[in-house]
Motif scaffolding. Structure first.
Motif, PDB file in Angstrom:
ATOM      1  N   LEU A 198       0.337 -11.578  -9.724  1.00  0.00           N
ATOM      2  CA  LEU A 198       1.080 -10.683  -8.827  1.00  0.00           C
ATOM      3  C   LEU A 198       1.071 -11.138  -7.372  1.00  0.00           C
ATOM      4  O   LEU A 198       1.627 -10.469  -6.516  1.00  0.00           O
ATOM      5  N   VAL A 199       0.421 -12.276  -7.116  1.00  0.00           N
ATOM      6  CA  VAL A 199       0.284 -12.734  -5.724  1.00  0.00           C
ATOM      7  C   VAL A 199       1.633 -12.953  -5.049  1.00  0.00           C
ATOM      8  O   VAL A 199       1.816 -12.644  -3.869  1.00  0.00           O
ATOM      9  N   ASP A 200       2.631 -13.456  -5.809  1.00  0.00           N
ATOM     10  CA  ASP A 200       3.951 -13.739  -5.216  1.00  0.00           C
ATOM     11  C   ASP A 200       4.646 -12.484  -4.687  1.00  0.00           C
ATOM     12  O   ASP A 200       5.501 -12.571  -3.800  1.00  0.00           O
ATOM     13  N   VAL A 201       4.295 -11.322  -5.252  1.00  0.00           N
ATOM     14  CA  VAL A 201       4.907 -10.069  -4.788  1.00  0.00           C
ATOM     15  C   VAL A 201       3.840  -9.158  -4.165  1.00  0.00           C
ATOM     16  O   VAL A 201       3.979  -7.935  -4.155  1.00  0.00           O
ATOM     17  N   ALA A 202       2.797  -9.771  -3.644  1.00  0.00           N
ATOM     18  CA  ALA A 202       1.660  -9.005  -3.118  1.00  0.00           C
ATOM     19  C   ALA A 202       2.052  -8.032  -2.014  1.00  0.00           C
ATOM     20  O   ALA A 202       1.553  -6.902  -1.962  1.00  0.00           O
ATOM     21  N   GLU A 203       2.964  -8.444  -1.126  1.00  0.00           N
ATOM     22  CA  GLU A 203       3.339  -7.564  -0.010  1.00  0.00           C
ATOM     23  C   GLU A 203       4.015  -6.281  -0.490  1.00  0.00           C
ATOM     24  O   GLU A 203       3.908  -5.235   0.141  1.00  0.00           O
ATOM     25  N   ASP A 204       4.717  -6.365  -1.648  1.00  0.00           N
ATOM     26  CA  ASP A 204       5.378  -5.172  -2.184  1.00  0.00           C
ATOM     27  C   ASP A 204       4.394  -4.207  -2.830  1.00  0.00           C
ATOM     28  O   ASP A 204       4.719  -3.030  -3.029  1.00  0.00           O
ATOM     29  N   ILE A 205       3.200  -4.702  -3.157  1.00  0.00           N
ATOM     30  CA  ILE A 205       2.161  -3.846  -3.733  1.00  0.00           C
ATOM     31  C   ILE A 205       1.230  -3.315  -2.647  1.00  0.00           C
ATOM     32  O   ILE A 205       0.900  -2.128  -2.613  1.00  0.00           O
ATOM     33  N   ILE A 206       0.828  -4.193  -1.743  1.00  0.00           N
ATOM     34  CA  ILE A 206      -0.105  -3.800  -0.678  1.00  0.00           C
ATOM     35  C   ILE A 206       0.575  -2.949   0.385  1.00  0.00           C
ATOM     36  O   ILE A 206       0.019  -1.961   0.875  1.00  0.00           O
ATOM     37  N   ALA A 207       1.806  -3.319   0.747  1.00  0.00           N
ATOM     38  CA  ALA A 207       2.547  -2.574   1.775  1.00  0.00           C
ATOM     39  C   ALA A 207       4.016  -2.469   1.378  1.00  0.00           C
ATOM     40  O   ALA A 207       4.856  -3.209   1.897  1.00  0.00           O
ATOM     41  N   PRO A 208       4.344  -1.582   0.441  1.00  0.00           N
ATOM     42  CA  PRO A 208       5.739  -1.431   0.001  1.00  0.00           C
ATOM     43  C   PRO A 208       6.678  -1.193   1.174  1.00  0.00           C
ATOM     44  O   PRO A 208       6.355  -0.435   2.088  1.00  0.00           O
ATOM     45  N   LYS A 209       7.818  -1.835   1.139  1.00  0.00           N
ATOM     46  CA  LYS A 209       8.764  -1.745   2.244  1.00  0.00           C
ATOM     47  C   LYS A 209       9.278  -0.329   2.422  1.00  0.00           C
ATOM     48  O   LYS A 209       9.630   0.353   1.461  1.00  0.00           O
ATOM     49  N   ILE A 210       9.307   0.144   3.663  1.00  0.00           N
ATOM     50  CA  ILE A 210       9.799   1.490   3.988  1.00  0.00           C
ATOM     51  C   ILE A 210      11.282   1.390   4.339  1.00  0.00           C
ATOM     52  O   ILE A 210      11.665   0.718   5.298  1.00  0.00           O
ATOM     53  N   GLU A 211      12.112   2.046   3.549  1.00  0.00           N
ATOM     54  CA  GLU A 211      13.569   1.976   3.749  1.00  0.00           C
ATOM     55  C   GLU A 211      14.091   3.085   4.664  1.00  0.00           C
ATOM     56  O   GLU A 211      15.223   3.036   5.123  1.00  0.00           O
ATOM     57  N   GLU A 212      13.265   4.075   4.915  1.00  0.00           N
ATOM     58  CA  GLU A 212      13.728   5.233   5.679  1.00  0.00           C
ATOM     59  C   GLU A 212      14.147   4.850   7.100  1.00  0.00           C
ATOM     60  O   GLU A 212      13.451   4.109   7.795  1.00  0.00           O
ATOM     61  N   SER A 213      15.275   5.389   7.552  1.00  0.00           N
ATOM     62  CA  SER A 213      15.784   5.130   8.894  1.00  0.00           C
ATOM     63  C   SER A 213      15.195   6.126   9.889  1.00  0.00           C
ATOM     64  O   SER A 213      15.224   7.336   9.639  1.00  0.00           O
ATOM     65  N   PRO A 214      14.658   5.639  11.036  1.00  0.00           N
ATOM     66  CA  PRO A 214      14.132   6.554  12.061  1.00  0.00           C
ATOM     67  C   PRO A 214      15.189   7.531  12.562  1.00  0.00           C
ATOM     68  O   PRO A 214      14.897   8.706  12.799  1.00  0.00           O
ATOM     69  N   LEU A 215      16.435   7.050  12.699  1.00  0.00           N
ATOM     70  CA  LEU A 215      17.512   7.917  13.182  1.00  0.00           C
ATOM     71  C   LEU A 215      17.834   9.010  12.167  1.00  0.00           C
ATOM     72  O   LEU A 215      18.046  10.172  12.531  1.00  0.00           O
ATOM     73  N   LYS A 216      17.852   8.638  10.894  1.00  0.00           N
ATOM     74  CA  LYS A 216      18.131   9.622   9.849  1.00  0.00           C
ATOM     75  C   LYS A 216      17.011  10.656   9.774  1.00  0.00           C
ATOM     76  O   LYS A 216      17.269  11.859   9.655  1.00  0.00           O
TER      77      LYS A 216
END
Length: 345
Positions: free
Chosen positions: A242-260
């Motif tokens: 799972l090392v190749d996708v480690a960032e998606d497990i350790i810190a999943p990307k936040i899609e939420e918009s600050p403006l929204k």
């Protein structure tokens, strides 16, 4: 045991999921709802088979049931899918526990008890699948209304104790509401923006660690998997893959918009803030205006509390009554403070 009741409950749930699925535009969610409908229909067919074996005549869904199915479709349009599904679940018994008990029932033979165990497993999967349906915007909107409603109700109640002119009370409350809207919107924007920036920093850090020391990243993934309940040995074996996708497990990307996030928070807050002011804008002053404000605000707080209960897996009615009591209680206290202030003015 009421075999007909068990059959109709499962059939009803199947028809509700089917109705929601037909109106769903998201193909993934649509497939989920149709899968749920099939699962509940299978459970209904098991109850039908058990009933017919005993010579028990199974009834069809009545007009009331069919109207309720359509009503859930309307509720979905108003409250969103997550709240609708939670409302549907709140009207049911704990199905996992119920079927575990039925699997021990002497009224059923061994083959039927085995089918109850199978349904119990299905219900556990059912519960897990439901957790995948999330609607953060709905949650934010509900909590935002709660904040605006309770805060402005308390402030307006205090102002009404000190000022007799209903229009002044209404305008003063509106100023409080607008001020709170700006404050909450800015806070939501900065909070979401900061969270995204911190998250992106973590993701970049993991990417760099992958280039420098993949073994260390693997250890970190193993620890995370163990904390999630996966056995240590299994976590250690799968973490290198799972090392190749480690960032998606350790810190999943936040899609939420600050403006929204800012817009949803601000809009929900001002919607809640306006509710206690309605009687005063209608020029209802004195005790009549105060009591009217309490009544419509109390009903609104209960409704909001009910939805918060659904979202947080707490008894909705209990949560609604608790919030209504606290909200009206706070308003009464500030009104008494306003009365004391009026003696000084």
């Amino acid at each position: 045991m009421d075999f007909n009741k068990q059959y109709k409950e499962e059939l009803f749930d199947s028809e509700v999921y089917l109705e929601l699925g037909k109106k769903e535009s998201d193909p993934i969610v649509k497939a989920f709802l149709f899968r749920m409908a099939e699962m509940e229909k299978k459970h209904a067919s098991i109850w039908k088979e058990i009933s017919e074996k005993r010579g028990i005549r199974i009834g069809k869904l009545g007009i009331k049931d069919k109207l309720m199915i359509k009503l859930y479709g309307i509720i979905r349009k108003v409250l969103g899918l997550e709240l609708t599904l939670r409302l549907l679940e709140s009207n049911e018994e704990n199905d996992i526990e119920k079927y575990n008990e039925l699997a021990k029932s002497e009224e059923l033979d061994e083959n039927e008890r085995e089918k109850m165990r199978e349904i119990s497993i299905d219900e556990a999967v059912h519960e897990e699948m439901l957790t995948t349906i999330k609607a953060k915007d709905v949650s934010d909107f509900v909590y935002g209304i709660s904040d605006g409603l309770i805060e402005v109700l308390a402030a307006t109640s205090g102002i009404a104790g000190a000022v007799s002119n209903p229009l002044i009370v209404a305008l003063s409350g509106l100023i409080v509401g607008i001020s709170g809207t700006f404050s909450m919107s800015i806070g939501a924007y900065l909070s979401t923006k900061s969270e995204k920036e911190i998250n992106e920093h973590k993701r970049e850090k993991v990417k760099i660690q992958k280039l420098v020391d993949r073994g260390e990243v693997s250890k970190k993934l193993s620890q995370i998997l163990s904390e999630l309940g996966i056995k240590d040995k299994i976590a250690q074996n799968i973490s290198p893959q799972l090392v190749d996708v480690a960032e998606d497990i350790i810190a999943p990307k936040i899609e939420e918009s600050p403006l929204k996030s800012s817009a949803v928070t601000g809009l929900s807050y001002i919607v809640g803030a306006i509710i206690p002011l309605i009687p005063y804008f209608l020029r209802l002053g004195g005790m009549l205006g105060l009591i009217t404000s309490y009544v419509i605000s109390g009903i609104s707080i209960f409704f909001v509390g009910f939805m918060i209960g659904l979202l947080s897996d707490v008894n909705p009615k209990k949560k609604g009554l608790e919030m209504m009591g606290l909200g009206i209680g706070a308003a009464i206290v500030t009104h008494l403070i306003g009365l004391l202030a009026s003696l000084v003015i």
